[in-house]
Write a protein that holds these residues in place. Structure first.
Motif, PDB file in Angstrom:
ATOM      1  N   ASP A  27       7.017  32.559 -37.357  1.00 21.27           N
ATOM      2  CA  ASP A  27       7.594  32.517 -36.312  1.00 21.27           C
ATOM      3  C   ASP A  27       6.483  33.233 -35.148  1.00 21.27           C
ATOM      4  O   ASP A  27       6.520  34.600 -35.545  1.00 21.27           O
ATOM      5  N   LYS A  28       6.582  32.681 -34.515  1.00 21.56           N
ATOM      6  CA  LYS A  28       5.647  33.306 -33.182  1.00 21.56           C
ATOM      7  C   LYS A  28       6.310  34.592 -32.413  1.00 21.56           C
ATOM      8  O   LYS A  28       5.697  35.603 -32.450  1.00 21.56           O
ATOM      9  N   SER A  29       7.727  34.413 -32.477  1.00 29.79           N
ATOM     10  CA  SER A  29       8.523  35.550 -31.595  1.00 29.79           C
ATOM     11  C   SER A  29       8.395  36.789 -32.598  1.00 29.79           C
ATOM     12  O   SER A  29       8.204  38.041 -32.172  1.00 29.79           O
ATOM     13  N   ALA A 100      -0.203  34.005 -23.609  1.00 30.92           N
ATOM     14  CA  ALA A 100       0.799  34.464 -24.008  1.00 30.92           C
ATOM     15  C   ALA A 100       1.822  35.152 -23.096  1.00 30.92           C
ATOM     16  O   ALA A 100       1.593  36.113 -22.886  1.00 30.92           O
ATOM     17  N   GLY A 101       2.974  34.406 -22.816  1.00 32.63           N
ATOM     18  CA  GLY A 101       3.901  35.092 -21.912  1.00 32.63           C
ATOM     19  C   GLY A 101       4.845  36.074 -22.802  1.00 32.63           C
ATOM     20  O   GLY A 101       4.861  37.426 -22.373  1.00 32.63           O
ATOM     21  N   THR A 102       5.041  36.086 -23.989  1.00 32.96           N
ATOM     22  CA  THR A 102       5.749  36.736 -24.867  1.00 32.96           C
ATOM     23  C   THR A 102       4.933  38.097 -25.040  1.00 32.96           C
ATOM     24  O   THR A 102       5.360  39.349 -24.767  1.00 32.96           O
ATOM     25  N   GLY A 103       3.400  38.046 -25.682  1.00 36.71           N
ATOM     26  CA  GLY A 103       2.846  38.990 -25.742  1.00 36.71           C
ATOM     27  C   GLY A 103       2.702  40.089 -24.578  1.00 36.71           C
ATOM     28  O   GLY A 103       2.985  41.157 -24.675  1.00 36.71           O
ATOM     29  N   LYS A 128      -0.581  32.121 -13.798  1.00 40.39           N
ATOM     30  CA  LYS A 128       0.487  31.570 -12.802  1.00 40.39           C
ATOM     31  C   LYS A 128       1.943  32.031 -13.317  1.00 40.39           C
ATOM     32  O   LYS A 128       2.819  31.576 -12.283  1.00 40.39           O
ATOM     33  N   ARG A 129       2.042  32.728 -14.270  1.00 40.24           N
ATOM     34  CA  ARG A 129       3.359  32.935 -14.448  1.00 40.24           C
ATOM     35  C   ARG A 129       3.973  34.205 -13.941  1.00 40.24           C
ATOM     36  O   ARG A 129       3.462  34.934 -13.843  1.00 40.24           O
ATOM     37  N   PRO A 130       5.403  33.944 -13.664  1.00 35.96           N
ATOM     38  CA  PRO A 130       5.882  35.255 -13.139  1.00 35.96           C
ATOM     39  C   PRO A 130       5.964  36.422 -13.782  1.00 35.96           C
ATOM     40  O   PRO A 130       6.660  36.154 -14.900  1.00 35.96           O
ATOM     41  N   LYS A 355       6.977  28.101 -17.595  1.00 39.60           N
ATOM     42  CA  LYS A 355       6.165  28.040 -18.733  1.00 39.60           C
ATOM     43  C   LYS A 355       4.765  28.096 -18.767  1.00 39.60           C
ATOM     44  O   LYS A 355       4.372  28.272 -17.796  1.00 39.60           O
ATOM     45  N   GLU A 356       4.021  27.652 -19.923  1.00 40.21           N
ATOM     46  CA  GLU A 356       2.774  27.633 -19.908  1.00 40.21           C
ATOM     47  C   GLU A 356       2.234  26.640 -18.754  1.00 40.21           C
ATOM     48  O   GLU A 356       1.043  26.818 -18.246  1.00 40.21           O
ATOM     49  N   SER A 357       3.180  25.475 -18.411  1.00 46.05           N
ATOM     50  CA  SER A 357       2.759  24.877 -17.263  1.00 46.05           C
ATOM     51  C   SER A 357       4.267  24.449 -16.728  1.00 46.05           C
ATOM     52  O   SER A 357       5.246  25.294 -17.352  1.00 46.05           O
ATOM     53  N   HIS A 402       0.130  24.318 -25.112  1.00 47.11           N
ATOM     54  CA  HIS A 402       0.328  23.795 -26.504  1.00 47.11           C
ATOM     55  C   HIS A 402       1.241  23.033 -26.650  1.00 47.11           C
ATOM     56  O   HIS A 402       1.057  21.910 -27.396  1.00 47.11           O
ATOM     57  N   ARG A 403       2.343  23.148 -26.253  1.00 50.55           N
ATOM     58  CA  ARG A 403       3.542  22.167 -26.733  1.00 50.55           C
ATOM     59  C   ARG A 403       3.449  20.828 -25.997  1.00 50.55           C
ATOM     60  O   ARG A 403       4.086  19.785 -26.701  1.00 50.55           O
ATOM     61  N   LEU A 404       2.881  20.724 -24.907  1.00 50.47           N
ATOM     62  CA  LEU A 404       2.749  19.426 -24.227  1.00 50.47           C
ATOM     63  C   LEU A 404       1.669  18.597 -25.389  1.00 50.47           C
ATOM     64  O   LEU A 404       1.758  17.586 -25.482  1.00 50.47           O
TER      65      LEU A 404
END
Ligand SMILES: O=C(O)C1=C[C@@H](OP(=O)(O)O)[C@@H](O)[C@H](O)C1
Ligand SMILES: C=C(OP(=O)(O)O)C(=O)O
Length: 447
Positions: A27-29, A100-103, A128-130, A355-357, A402-404
């Motif tokens: 799991d990534k999280s 990575a947003g999480t990292g 680009k992420r808030p 998210k990533e996009s 990645h998920r797209l």
């Protein structure tokens, strides 16, 4: 920042039935958090089953820059010799979190609660992420933003405080990343840090903090929320961490088995934490044949082997309050919905835009490119299914997401015409074994 690879297009075409057993990666999280808690506890943390995806490896590198000794000792086996709470080193170089947003966000919490200054950056998607959603509560605790990109975005130079104020903070959106950043900063506060969320988000940070010896309570708040209270300055003791299989990666394998005719697959060891299982719950409502074969505990989480057989699916309404439990699975759900009979209406997807996009817009564009009728209505995504058939034949823009890429490649395994994505390189951020695991099940249909 971030070494960008040249884009690598990939096409998936229809394949024969998927058969066999497969275990998704860790799991990534939980993998991110394993590195971070390893850094924050003095002594050696042993990790097994770590996701060796780029997002997590970047977190490992950042932990090393803050003073931890991070070592790979085998396949998915890592050790972290942490410096301990309050003893982090100021990094000499920028912390590069790649995609990575999480990292990046969790580490902002760690730095924000220590008397060090660090520069945070990443790739074009991360830039680009808030980040204000993280920086605002950290400012209340005493951290200072010295430099930032437009609108509070990366690159960000963050000056932490050695003496963070314990706060009570109500998260403005359901987000485990905001909750975790505040708790991680609160670790070094003298006193109690409280986070209130009106919709419960994934609870891996709370569980791992308690496992490492922190005093923390988590109680229901309102109908769907939680109130989490953490006592600051705990003695964190390293503990072995066994990372269970990632339900968000499992989602692609499950979807492929459901969509490809004649498939019968067992996906092993999938974490069934109720705050992560919205995708499987929704699939079951759509009529998916998913049998829970064996439930057990691994690394402090419930896991199960899931037997998944090709199924005729029917569209459903997915309630907004389920979003936190399947936030990363909407793209692949939209792909599954394209094959269902009737309409699938997914409510309350505003968080997908950051998210990533912009996953709301990009998913709709990808579906349209493949002949699927789709509408965005406010924050809802409405997909009209083809009752078992999906035209395909499109080229999907993945916007460093990645998920797209994975979702539309899965579409290609079952669609009438091949489906192409403009770039497969980002798959390595979360699921580097995506293609080999599908090939192991018989879907060697990529070129
Ligand atoms: O805490 C985490 O590990 C994550 C939280 C979620 O993000 P948000 O907190 O922004 O909802 C999710 O989308 C992300 O993939 C992982
Ligand atoms: C949103 C995701 O991750 P992150 O926020 O860590 O970039 C994801 O993996 O789908």
């Amino acid at each position: 920042m971030s070494h960008a690879l040249p884009p690598k297009p990939l096409t998936a075409r229809a394949c024969g039935p998927l058969q066999g057993r497969v275990r998704p990666p860790g799991d990534k999280s939980i993998s991110h958090r394993a590195f971070l808690l390893g850094l924050l506890s003095a002594g050696e943390t042993r990790i097994s089953g770590l996701l060796e995806g780029e997002d997590v490896l970047n977190t490992g590198r950042a932990c090393a820059q803050l003073g931890a000794r991070v070592e790979r000792v085998g396949d998915g086996q890592w050790t972290v010799r942490g410096v301990g709470l309050g003893a982090l080193l100021a990094p000499a170089e920028t912390l590069d979190f790649g995609n990575a947003g999480t990292g990046s966000r969790l580490m902002m919490g760690v730095v924000g609660g220590h008397g060090i200054t660090a520069r945070f950056d990443g790739d074009a998607s991360l830039r680009k992420r808030p980040m204000r959603r993280i920086l605002d509560p950290l400012a209340l605790m005493g951290a200072e933003v010295l430099e930032q990109g437009e609108g509070g975005r990366c690159p960000i130079l963050l000056k932490g405080t050695p003496d963070p104020a314990p706060i009570e903070y109500r998260t403005p959106v359901a987000s485990a990343q905001i909750k975790s950043a505040v708790l991680l900063a609160g670790l070094n506060a003298l006193g109690r840090t409280t986070v209130i969320e009106t919709e419960a988000s994934r609870d891996h940070t709370e569980k791992m903090l308690a496992y490492f010896g922190a005093t923390l309570t988590s109680e229901p708040f309102g109908e769907h929320g939680r109130k989490i209270a953490l006592e600051g300055r705990p003695e964190l003791t390293p503990k072995p961490i066994a990372v269970p299989a990632d339900p968000s990666s499992a989602a692609f394998l499950i979807a492929a088995a459901l969509l490809v005719e004649g498939s019968d697959v067992v996906v092993e060891g999938v974490m069934t934490n109720p705050l992560r299982n919205g995708f499987v719950a929704t699939l079951k409502e759509m009529g998916a044949d998913i049998e829970v074969l064996e439930t057990r505990e691994e690394g402090g989480e419930q896991v199960a082997d899931l037997r998944v057989r090709h199924s005729a699916l029917t569209g459903v309404v997915v309630p907004a309050d389920r979003a936190p439990a399947m936030i990363d699975e909407y793209i692949i759900l939209a792909v599954v919905a394209a094959f269902a009979k009737g309409v699938t209406h997914m409510n309350g997807l505003q968080e997908l835009r950051v998210k990533e996009s912009d996953r709301l817009a990009a998913t709709a564009a990808g579906l349209r490119a493949n002949g699927v009728a789709v509408v965005i209505e406010g924050d809802d995504l409405i997909v009209e299914g083809g009752a078992g058939a999906c035209p395909g034949g499109g080229l999907v823009e993945t916007h460093l997401d990645h998920r797209l890429a994975m979702s539309f490649l899965v579409m290609g395994l079952a669609a009438q015409k091949p489906v192409s994505v403009d770039d497969e390189t980002m798959i390595a951020t979360s699921f580097p074994t995506f293609k080999p695991l599908l090939a192991q099940l018989g879907a060697d249909c990529f070129s």
